[in-house]
Design a protein around this motif. Structure first.
Motif, PDB file in Angstrom:
ATOM      1  N   ASP A 196      -1.867  -2.346  -1.933  1.00 23.58           N
ATOM      2  CA  ASP A 196      -1.618  -2.379  -3.373  1.00 23.58           C
ATOM      3  C   ASP A 196      -1.472  -0.944  -3.866  1.00 23.58           C
ATOM      4  O   ASP A 196      -2.320  -0.098  -3.574  1.00 23.58           O
ATOM      5  CB  ASP A 196      -2.776  -3.070  -4.095  1.00 23.58           C
ATOM      6  CG  ASP A 196      -2.439  -3.444  -5.531  1.00 23.58           C
ATOM      7  OD1 ASP A 196      -1.805  -2.626  -6.220  1.00 23.58           O
ATOM      8  OD2 ASP A 196      -2.818  -4.547  -5.961  1.00 23.58           O
ATOM      9  N   ALA A 197      -0.420  -0.672  -4.617  1.00 20.83           N
ATOM     10  CA  ALA A 197      -0.193   0.680  -5.138  1.00 20.83           C
ATOM     11  C   ALA A 197      -1.336   1.133  -6.042  1.00 20.83           C
ATOM     12  O   ALA A 197      -1.573   2.334  -6.201  1.00 20.83           O
ATOM     13  CB  ALA A 197       1.136   0.722  -5.902  1.00 20.83           C
ATOM     14  N   ALA A 198      -2.054   0.165  -6.617  1.00 24.26           N
ATOM     15  CA  ALA A 198      -3.158   0.509  -7.515  1.00 24.26           C
ATOM     16  C   ALA A 198      -4.286   1.245  -6.789  1.00 24.26           C
ATOM     17  O   ALA A 198      -5.108   1.904  -7.423  1.00 24.26           O
ATOM     18  CB  ALA A 198      -3.704  -0.763  -8.166  1.00 24.26           C
ATOM     19  N   HIS A 199      -4.334   1.140  -5.467  1.00 19.64           N
ATOM     20  CA  HIS A 199      -5.387   1.816  -4.704  1.00 19.64           C
ATOM     21  C   HIS A 199      -5.141   3.307  -4.570  1.00 19.64           C
ATOM     22  O   HIS A 199      -6.030   4.052  -4.154  1.00 19.64           O
ATOM     23  CB  HIS A 199      -5.500   1.195  -3.310  1.00 19.64           C
ATOM     24  CG  HIS A 199      -5.925  -0.240  -3.332  1.00 19.64           C
ATOM     25  ND1 HIS A 199      -5.565  -1.143  -2.350  1.00 19.64           N
ATOM     26  CD2 HIS A 199      -6.669  -0.944  -4.229  1.00 19.64           C
ATOM     27  CE1 HIS A 199      -6.074  -2.325  -2.628  1.00 19.64           C
ATOM     28  NE2 HIS A 199      -6.748  -2.226  -3.763  1.00 19.64           N
ATOM     29  N   GLY A 200      -3.938   3.765  -4.866  1.00 23.66           N
ATOM     30  CA  GLY A 200      -3.650   5.196  -4.842  1.00 23.66           C
ATOM     31  C   GLY A 200      -2.973   5.672  -3.574  1.00 23.66           C
ATOM     32  O   GLY A 200      -2.877   4.964  -2.567  1.00 23.66           O
ATOM     33  N   ARG A 201      -2.509   6.919  -3.623  1.00 21.84           N
ATOM     34  CA  ARG A 201      -1.721   7.495  -2.543  1.00 21.84           C
ATOM     35  C   ARG A 201      -2.518   7.653  -1.247  1.00 21.84           C
ATOM     36  O   ARG A 201      -2.005   7.383  -0.167  1.00 21.84           O
ATOM     37  CB  ARG A 201      -1.173   8.854  -2.977  1.00 21.84           C
ATOM     38  CG  ARG A 201      -0.354   9.570  -1.904  1.00 21.84           C
ATOM     39  CD  ARG A 201       0.291  10.839  -2.427  1.00 21.84           C
ATOM     40  NE  ARG A 201       0.959  11.572  -1.374  1.00 21.84           N
ATOM     41  CZ  ARG A 201       2.149  11.262  -0.873  1.00 21.84           C
ATOM     42  NH1 ARG A 201       2.789  10.213  -1.344  1.00 21.84           N
ATOM     43  NH2 ARG A 201       2.691  11.982   0.078  1.00 21.84           N
ATOM     44  N   ARG A 249     -11.442   3.982  -0.981  1.00 15.99           N
ATOM     45  CA  ARG A 249     -11.483   3.088  -2.138  1.00 15.99           C
ATOM     46  C   ARG A 249     -12.862   3.098  -2.787  1.00 15.99           C
ATOM     47  O   ARG A 249     -12.982   3.158  -4.022  1.00 15.99           O
ATOM     48  CB  ARG A 249     -11.116   1.668  -1.695  1.00 15.99           C
ATOM     49  CG  ARG A 249     -11.144   0.631  -2.812  1.00 15.99           C
ATOM     50  CD  ARG A 249     -10.169   0.961  -3.905  1.00 15.99           C
ATOM     51  NE  ARG A 249     -10.153  -0.075  -4.939  1.00 15.99           N
ATOM     52  CZ  ARG A 249      -9.746   0.135  -6.174  1.00 15.99           C
ATOM     53  NH1 ARG A 249      -9.325   1.345  -6.548  1.00 15.99           N
ATOM     54  NH2 ARG A 249      -9.748  -0.846  -7.062  1.00 15.99           N
TER      55      ARG A 249
END
Length: 270
Positions: A196-201, A249
């Motif tokens: 999920d992109a929401a978890h960050g780079r 995370r």
């Protein structure tokens, strides 16, 4: 001459079992630090001012490491795997399978080595990316450095035919990595993660590495099913990268990173 203590080593690298550390020409280990690397079967290499990597000889000079070879290297000369004939000089379209056998560069094992090479390059690239993330705890970088050692040891074991021993990621053992990756909610208080992109780079980069390690594992399983040591090591590597994703995370959620030693104690108690 600078002598490095156990604390110095822990600040610099993960000291995972079966790994590798590199020191400068004028660096040495204290007796306690040397005992630690011996107990964990960590290979110590030295890097000189012009980039040569090797071990120290009796005179304290860096002796360059030999090219990887099998036990039969040089005893029978080079031979072509296609015709079985002797080869006086290696042509560009052939490469070494081992110390005496030349094969086409399309040989399946050479293709597998290419995958391991790409995985190693990707680990180093992600190391540099994460090093620029000032907010990440330093443990993430040193644990990832141990995985780079895993990849190098995997390549060496495949080329030489030697069995690869259990590796480690800092204090994370194969057993703890396996348990946490299968039951993160139980041990980390966080459920399984889906991309999920929401978890960050940072998590996305580690997930890409995890998928590359999985791809190498599947290729090894198809090509070398008898090399259960390689397959198990690659399986644990992909699991270790998943654990790193979870750790990043957790850090992003403001939680403390897990202590793998404490997790091991919990597992022993059941």
């Amino acid at each position: 001459m600078r002598f490095l203590t156990e604390e110095d080593l822990r600040a610099r690298c993960g000291l995972g079992r079966g790994g590798e550390i590199r020191l400068g020409r004028d660096e040495r280990l204290t007796p306690a630090a040397q005992g630690l690397v011996n107990e964990r079967r960590i290979r110590v290499l030295y890097l000189d001012d012009i980039g040569r990597v090797g071990a120290l000889d009796a005179a304290g000079e860096i002796k360059r490491l030999p090219v990887l070879r099998t036990d039969t290297a040089g005893k029978m000369g080079k031979r072509c795997c296609l015709c079985g004939g002797a080869v006086a000089a290696k042509p560009e379209e052939l490469t070494h399978l081992d110390g005496e056998t030349l094969v086409p560069k399309t040989h399946p094992r050479i293709c597998l080595r290419g995958k391991v090479d790409l995985l190693t390059a990707s680990i180093v690239l992600v190391q540099t990316e994460l090093a620029a993330e000032a907010s990440l705890p330093p443990q993430i970088g040193v644990w990832l450095g141990d995985l780079r050692s895993w990849a190098g040891n995997l390549m060496r074991a495949e080329v030489t035919g030697e069995e690869i021993s259990e590796q480690g990621m800092g204090e994370w053992t194969f057993h703890v990595i396996h348990a946490v990756s299968h039951a993160p909610e139980k041990y980390l208080g966080h459920d399984h993660m889906l991309p999920d992109a929401a978890h960050g780079r940072s998590v996305a980069l580690l997930n890409r590495l995890r998928s590359e390690a999985r791809d190498v594992e599947l290729a090894a399983a198809r090509l070398l099913p008898e090399r259960k040591d390689l397959i198990r090591c690659l399986n644990r590597m992909s699991s270790a990268l998943y654990v790193l994703m979870l750790c990043v995370r957790l850090h992003g959620l403001g939680k403390t990173l897990p202590d793998p030693t404490e997790l091991a104690r919990r597992m022993e108690k059941g």
